[in-house]
Design a protein around this motif. Structure first.
Motif, PDB file in Angstrom:
ATOM      1  N   ILE A   1     -60.186  -9.190 -50.790  1.00  0.00           N
ATOM      2  CA  ILE A   1     -59.670  -8.901 -52.065  1.00  0.00           C
ATOM      3  C   ILE A   1     -58.242  -8.241 -52.112  1.00  0.00           C
ATOM      4  O   ILE A   1     -58.333  -6.981 -51.387  1.00  0.00           O
ATOM      5  N   LEU A   2     -57.321  -8.512 -52.781  1.00  0.00           N
ATOM      6  CA  LEU A   2     -56.213  -7.808 -52.708  1.00  0.00           C
ATOM      7  C   LEU A   2     -55.575  -7.292 -54.068  1.00  0.00           C
ATOM      8  O   LEU A   2     -55.701  -7.907 -54.957  1.00  0.00           O
ATOM      9  N   ILE A   3     -55.143  -6.034 -53.936  1.00  0.00           N
ATOM     10  CA  ILE A   3     -55.035  -5.378 -55.199  1.00  0.00           C
ATOM     11  C   ILE A   3     -53.612  -4.612 -55.181  1.00  0.00           C
ATOM     12  O   ILE A   3     -53.452  -3.795 -54.339  1.00  0.00           O
ATOM     13  N   LYS A   4     -52.728  -4.774 -55.947  1.00  0.00           N
ATOM     14  CA  LYS A   4     -51.423  -4.254 -55.866  1.00  0.00           C
ATOM     15  C   LYS A   4     -51.015  -3.366 -56.830  1.00  0.00           C
ATOM     16  O   LYS A   4     -51.050  -3.703 -58.075  1.00  0.00           O
ATOM     17  N   TYR A   5     -50.481  -2.065 -56.618  1.00  0.00           N
ATOM     18  CA  TYR A   5     -50.116  -1.210 -57.838  1.00  0.00           C
ATOM     19  C   TYR A   5     -48.713  -0.762 -57.481  1.00  0.00           C
ATOM     20  O   TYR A   5     -48.108  -0.511 -56.291  1.00  0.00           O
ATOM     21  N   TRP A   6     -47.822  -0.691 -58.595  1.00  0.00           N
ATOM     22  CA  TRP A   6     -46.558  -0.229 -58.572  1.00  0.00           C
ATOM     23  C   TRP A   6     -46.634   1.179 -59.332  1.00  0.00           C
ATOM     24  O   TRP A   6     -46.943   0.917 -60.483  1.00  0.00           O
ATOM     25  N   PHE A   7     -46.080   2.217 -59.040  1.00  0.00           N
ATOM     26  CA  PHE A   7     -46.214   3.574 -59.713  1.00  0.00           C
ATOM     27  C   PHE A   7     -44.838   3.735 -60.230  1.00  0.00           C
ATOM     28  O   PHE A   7     -43.936   3.610 -59.283  1.00  0.00           O
ATOM     29  N   SER A   8     -44.809   3.872 -61.397  1.00  0.00           N
ATOM     30  CA  SER A   8     -43.578   3.985 -62.335  1.00  0.00           C
ATOM     31  C   SER A   8     -43.440   5.033 -62.970  1.00  0.00           C
ATOM     32  O   SER A   8     -44.187   5.777 -63.388  1.00  0.00           O
ATOM     33  N   ILE A   9     -41.968   5.738 -62.505  1.00  0.00           N
ATOM     34  CA  ILE A   9     -41.616   7.002 -63.079  1.00  0.00           C
ATOM     35  C   ILE A   9     -40.284   7.019 -63.704  1.00  0.00           C
ATOM     36  O   ILE A   9     -39.355   6.084 -63.271  1.00  0.00           O
ATOM     37  N   THR A  10     -39.932   7.910 -64.512  1.00  0.00           N
ATOM     38  CA  THR A  10     -38.502   7.863 -64.907  1.00  0.00           C
ATOM     39  C   THR A  10     -37.310   8.309 -64.025  1.00  0.00           C
ATOM     40  O   THR A  10     -37.602   9.111 -62.973  1.00  0.00           O
ATOM     41  N   ASP A  11     -36.184   8.159 -64.075  1.00  0.00           N
ATOM     42  CA  ASP A  11     -35.120   8.747 -63.448  1.00  0.00           C
ATOM     43  C   ASP A  11     -35.066  10.137 -63.590  1.00  0.00           C
ATOM     44  O   ASP A  11     -34.951  10.985 -62.486  1.00  0.00           O
ATOM     45  N   GLU A  12     -35.511  10.787 -64.834  1.00  0.00           N
ATOM     46  CA  GLU A  12     -35.415  12.283 -65.048  1.00  0.00           C
ATOM     47  C   GLU A  12     -36.491  12.864 -64.336  1.00  0.00           C
ATOM     48  O   GLU A  12     -36.349  14.004 -63.582  1.00  0.00           O
ATOM     49  N   GLU A  13     -37.697  12.199 -64.311  1.00  0.00           N
ATOM     50  CA  GLU A  13     -38.754  12.536 -63.491  1.00  0.00           C
ATOM     51  C   GLU A  13     -38.711  12.793 -62.063  1.00  0.00           C
ATOM     52  O   GLU A  13     -39.029  13.658 -61.294  1.00  0.00           O
ATOM     53  N   GLN A  14     -38.064  11.796 -61.566  1.00  0.00           N
ATOM     54  CA  GLN A  14     -38.017  11.664 -60.063  1.00  0.00           C
ATOM     55  C   GLN A  14     -36.961  12.953 -59.750  1.00  0.00           C
ATOM     56  O   GLN A  14     -37.106  13.561 -58.658  1.00  0.00           O
ATOM     57  N   GLU A  15     -35.676  12.985 -60.446  1.00  0.00           N
ATOM     58  CA  GLU A  15     -34.735  13.798 -60.260  1.00  0.00           C
ATOM     59  C   GLU A  15     -35.483  15.565 -60.117  1.00  0.00           C
ATOM     60  O   GLU A  15     -35.331  16.323 -59.348  1.00  0.00           O
ATOM     61  N   PHE A  16     -36.601  15.610 -61.155  1.00  0.00           N
ATOM     62  CA  PHE A  16     -37.295  17.019 -61.195  1.00  0.00           C
ATOM     63  C   PHE A  16     -37.989  17.052 -60.169  1.00  0.00           C
ATOM     64  O   PHE A  16     -37.960  18.090 -59.267  1.00  0.00           O
ATOM     65  N   ARG A  17     -38.751  16.094 -59.489  1.00  0.00           N
ATOM     66  CA  ARG A  17     -39.747  16.268 -58.394  1.00  0.00           C
ATOM     67  C   ARG A  17     -38.907  16.315 -57.005  1.00  0.00           C
ATOM     68  O   ARG A  17     -39.278  17.244 -56.277  1.00  0.00           O
ATOM     69  N   PHE A  18     -37.888  15.879 -57.185  1.00  0.00           N
ATOM     70  CA  PHE A  18     -36.965  16.190 -55.679  1.00  0.00           C
ATOM     71  C   PHE A  18     -36.258  17.419 -55.933  1.00  0.00           C
ATOM     72  O   PHE A  18     -36.230  18.219 -54.823  1.00  0.00           O
ATOM     73  N   ASN A  19     -36.055  18.141 -56.906  1.00  0.00           N
ATOM     74  CA  ASN A  19     -35.659  19.436 -57.214  1.00  0.00           C
ATOM     75  C   ASN A  19     -36.630  20.518 -56.910  1.00  0.00           C
ATOM     76  O   ASN A  19     -36.440  21.482 -56.340  1.00  0.00           O
ATOM     77  N   MET A  20     -38.026  20.046 -57.034  1.00  0.00           N
ATOM     78  CA  MET A  20     -39.165  20.904 -56.700  1.00  0.00           C
ATOM     79  C   MET A  20     -39.139  21.077 -55.362  1.00  0.00           C
ATOM     80  O   MET A  20     -39.472  22.030 -54.707  1.00  0.00           O
ATOM     81  N   ARG A  21     -38.937  19.716 -54.771  1.00  0.00           N
ATOM     82  CA  ARG A  21     -39.288  19.918 -53.183  1.00  0.00           C
ATOM     83  C   ARG A  21     -37.954  20.805 -52.502  1.00  0.00           C
ATOM     84  O   ARG A  21     -38.271  21.348 -51.586  1.00  0.00           O
ATOM     85  N   ILE A  22     -36.803  20.647 -53.080  1.00  0.00           N
ATOM     86  CA  ILE A  22     -35.804  21.320 -52.742  1.00  0.00           C
ATOM     87  C   ILE A  22     -35.973  22.791 -52.875  1.00  0.00           C
ATOM     88  O   ILE A  22     -35.721  23.720 -51.797  1.00  0.00           O
ATOM     89  N   HIS A  23     -36.577  23.134 -53.784  1.00  0.00           N
ATOM     90  CA  HIS A  23     -36.668  24.756 -53.998  1.00  0.00           C
ATOM     91  C   HIS A  23     -38.263  25.316 -53.511  1.00  0.00           C
ATOM     92  O   HIS A  23     -38.110  26.488 -53.399  1.00  0.00           O
ATOM     93  N   ASP A  24     -38.842  24.305 -52.947  1.00  0.00           N
ATOM     94  CA  ASP A  24     -40.254  24.814 -52.353  1.00  0.00           C
ATOM     95  C   ASP A  24     -40.126  24.488 -51.018  1.00  0.00           C
ATOM     96  O   ASP A  24     -40.362  23.418 -50.421  1.00  0.00           O
ATOM     97  N   PRO A  25     -40.047  25.832 -50.312  1.00  0.00           N
ATOM     98  CA  PRO A  25     -40.000  25.629 -48.584  1.00  0.00           C
ATOM     99  C   PRO A  25     -41.434  25.070 -47.887  1.00  0.00           C
ATOM    100  O   PRO A  25     -41.409  24.445 -46.879  1.00  0.00           O
ATOM    101  N   LEU A  26     -42.406  24.714 -48.789  1.00  0.00           N
ATOM    102  CA  LEU A  26     -43.557  24.223 -48.261  1.00  0.00           C
ATOM    103  C   LEU A  26     -43.640  22.609 -48.624  1.00  0.00           C
ATOM    104  O   LEU A  26     -44.246  21.946 -48.034  1.00  0.00           O
ATOM    105  N   LYS A  27     -42.707  22.270 -49.149  1.00  0.00           N
ATOM    106  CA  LYS A  27     -42.582  20.857 -49.644  1.00  0.00           C
ATOM    107  C   LYS A  27     -41.351  20.133 -49.024  1.00  0.00           C
ATOM    108  O   LYS A  27     -40.924  19.069 -49.056  1.00  0.00           O
TER     109      LYS A  27
END
Length: 304
Positions: free
Chosen positions: A183-209
């Motif tokens: 049984i094969l199930i395939k998921y693609w997780f979709s985010i916006t350009d703005e949201e990816q930029e935000f999440r990357f910035n979170m990682r940059i500012h968070d020493p644990l991430k």
């Protein structure tokens, strides 16, 4: 109620509460990241699902996942779930919630590193085949053979000829898996350009991430449009009746987790598995046995 019974009930309640702690700790980590937003990291487009609803539904769905796991074992099913998407799209968070209450001997995660020199000269699918499930097993691929249609294509790690051969081969390869009983199930997780930029910035500012940010992640920001074009062609050419793609809207992480797990549960019809009544046997006690004391210097200091 006797004092002993009350003590036993209190211990049971404490044990149940402790079983939820892992998810609570994960959520506290996300709350801590939210605080960083207040402190100056701006730009999130996330609409946060109410916490009480989220936890109630998550624990309910995880209970159903345990039932699905039992059914997969009982029926000797073979299941593959593929998780694909841009960097920081939330694939890892969903995988954590899927596996959190499951038996790792039944449900395992495959997250392969970059191919070795030997693997680069093998049949492309060869290194994935060895990780396919056996009867009674669920395998979650945290990225998969679709690396070729994504990062390898965009970053120039494969030739146009190799890419075209992949697109010709993958539908038949997946049909072979399905014909074999997988049984094969395939998921693609979709985010916006703005949201990816935000999440990357979170990682940059968070020493644990910060460890999550690789040079390849940073490069992916430059090639956002190239990844978009690659994704669009990948979905168009590998979405088939036998193995369709399912797109998860993942800007809201909590909603994405619940929606994905709920959808996954609907893909495999399952029911309760009859289980024998389990009784804890009495411990055997020997009159000539005496416990050897552990030397004090062997104990871990109790700092808490």
């Amino acid at each position: 109620m006797s004092e002993n019974n009350q003590d036993q009930l209190d211990r049971i309640k404490a044990e149940i509460a402790d079983s939820f702690d892992e998810e609570l700790e994960l959520q506290m980590e996300e709350d801590r990241l939210d605080q960083l937003v207040v402190e100056g990291v701006e730009g999130s487009t996330t609409q946060v699902l109410d916490r009480k609803i989220y936890f109630r539904e998550l624990f309910r769905l995880q209970h159903e996942l345990v039932k699905l796991q039992d059914w997969v074992q009982h029926q000797k099913l073979k299941v593959i779930v593929i998780f694909e998407g841009r960097d920081s799209a939330g694939k890892g968070g969903v995988i954590k919630r899927v596996t959190q209450r499951l038996n790792p001997r039944v449900c395992r995660v495959v997250a392969l590193p970059a191919p070795s020199e030997r693997e680069r000269h093998q049949w492309y699918f060869q290194r994935y085949v060895q990780h396919l499930p056996t009867a009674g097993e669920i395998v979650l691929f945290d990225r998969s053979w679709y690396n070729r249609a994504g990062v390898e294509r965009v970053m120039g790690f494969c030739s146009p000829e190799e890419l075209e051969d992949f697109f010709r081969s993958v539908p038949e390869f997946e049909r072979m898996l399905v014909r074999s009983g997988i049984i094969l199930i395939k998921y693609w997780f979709s985010i916006t350009d703005e949201e990816q930029e935000f999440r990357f910035n979170m990682r940059i500012h968070d020493p644990l991430k910060q460890w999550k940010l690789s040079p390849m992640d940073l490069e992916s920001r430059i090639h956002w449009e190239d990844y978009t074009k690659a994704k669009e062609e990948m979905l168009a050419r590998t979405h088939t009746d036998e193995t369709p793609w399912w797109v998860v809207e993942a800007v809201d992480k909590r909603k994405a987790r619940l929606n994905c797990i709920a959808h996954l549960l609907r893909q495999i019809p399952y029911s309760d598995v009859p289980k024998p009544v389990i009784e804890l046997p009495e411990r055997e006690r020997s009159a000539d046995y005496s416990r050897v004391p552990v030397p004090p210097e062997m104990y871990v200091p109790e700092m808490y």
